[in-house]
Scaffold this active site. Sequence first.
Site, PDB file in Angstrom:
ATOM      1  N   ARG A  85      62.912  28.554  85.406  1.00 48.98           N
ATOM      2  CA  ARG A  85      62.123  28.310  84.203  1.00 48.98           C
ATOM      3  C   ARG A  85      62.777  27.238  83.353  1.00 48.98           C
ATOM      4  O   ARG A  85      63.966  27.298  83.057  1.00 48.98           O
ATOM      5  CB  ARG A  85      61.996  29.608  83.386  1.00 48.98           C
ATOM      6  CG  ARG A  85      61.426  29.458  81.974  1.00 48.98           C
ATOM      7  CD  ARG A  85      59.933  29.238  81.968  1.00 48.98           C
ATOM      8  NE  ARG A  85      59.417  28.927  80.664  1.00 48.98           N
ATOM      9  CZ  ARG A  85      58.866  29.802  79.829  1.00 48.98           C
ATOM     10  NH1 ARG A  85      58.757  31.062  80.172  1.00 48.98           N
ATOM     11  NH2 ARG A  85      58.405  29.418  78.672  1.00 48.98           N
ATOM     12  N   ARG A  94      54.875  26.599  84.115  1.00 46.11           N
ATOM     13  CA  ARG A  94      56.036  27.470  84.289  1.00 46.11           C
ATOM     14  C   ARG A  94      56.173  27.979  85.706  1.00 46.11           C
ATOM     15  O   ARG A  94      55.193  28.393  86.317  1.00 46.11           O
ATOM     16  CB  ARG A  94      55.894  28.676  83.367  1.00 46.11           C
ATOM     17  CG  ARG A  94      55.877  28.265  81.919  1.00 46.11           C
ATOM     18  CD  ARG A  94      55.419  29.384  81.025  1.00 46.11           C
ATOM     19  NE  ARG A  94      55.534  28.897  79.662  1.00 46.11           N
ATOM     20  CZ  ARG A  94      54.569  28.960  78.784  1.00 46.11           C
ATOM     21  NH1 ARG A  94      53.430  29.501  79.095  1.00 46.11           N
ATOM     22  NH2 ARG A  94      54.753  28.493  77.579  1.00 46.11           N
ATOM     23  N   ASP A  97      57.019  33.084  83.709  1.00 46.18           N
ATOM     24  CA  ASP A  97      56.970  33.404  82.282  1.00 46.18           C
ATOM     25  C   ASP A  97      56.911  34.914  82.174  1.00 46.18           C
ATOM     26  O   ASP A  97      56.015  35.544  82.757  1.00 46.18           O
ATOM     27  CB  ASP A  97      55.736  32.756  81.644  1.00 46.18           C
ATOM     28  CG  ASP A  97      55.697  32.929  80.139  1.00 46.18           C
ATOM     29  OD1 ASP A  97      56.766  33.052  79.508  1.00 46.18           O
ATOM     30  OD2 ASP A  97      54.584  32.939  79.579  1.00 46.18           O
ATOM     31  N   ASP A  99      56.916  37.945  79.280  1.00 47.54           N
ATOM     32  CA  ASP A  99      56.807  38.228  77.849  1.00 47.54           C
ATOM     33  C   ASP A  99      56.837  39.728  77.613  1.00 47.54           C
ATOM     34  O   ASP A  99      56.080  40.484  78.253  1.00 47.54           O
ATOM     35  CB  ASP A  99      55.495  37.682  77.278  1.00 47.54           C
ATOM     36  CG  ASP A  99      55.468  36.174  77.207  1.00 47.54           C
ATOM     37  OD1 ASP A  99      56.514  35.576  76.917  1.00 47.54           O
ATOM     38  OD2 ASP A  99      54.397  35.590  77.432  1.00 47.54           O
TER      39      ASP A  99
END
Length: 165
Positions: A85, A94, A97, A99
């Site tokens: 990344r 990306r 990713d 989150d």
Amino acid sequence: MTRGATAYIGLGANLGDAGATLRLALGELAASAGIEECAASPFYRTAPVDAGGPDYVNAVARLRTTLAPEALLDLLQALEQRHGRERLYHNAPRTLDLDLLLYGDQVLQGARLTVPHPRMHERAFVLRPLLDLAPDLSLAQGRAADLLAALTGQAVERLPVARRP
């Protein structure tokens, strides 16, 4: 018996073999210290939101974890780095990713971490797979199913298991 908190993680990638990267990341996440359980939604193909580049492959993972929210964030960022990344610019394509979307019922707002994720209620690529794992979920903004129904301009295509990239 598990004692950890339930956390939900959004996963996405749109560079390289995105589906293979998500599968690897899910396996690495499940095998990490402090992760007691890991369940994943189906994979979805989505167009980038507020960005250009190739389509994304997205999913959500539900974890039982003994890690504190900040320690879980550290783990997620280490996994992103292991998968190449780069943070070249805001909303850049990306390789991976990850989150932290939700951590139990905690509300956190700090310099490094905001939970619940501040834009997840505006993102079909988050809500659709999240609802696969938590169909009755409500957020501060309303029922997740209602929020998803209002996002008519964001196409989300479920990838058949056999075709998962």
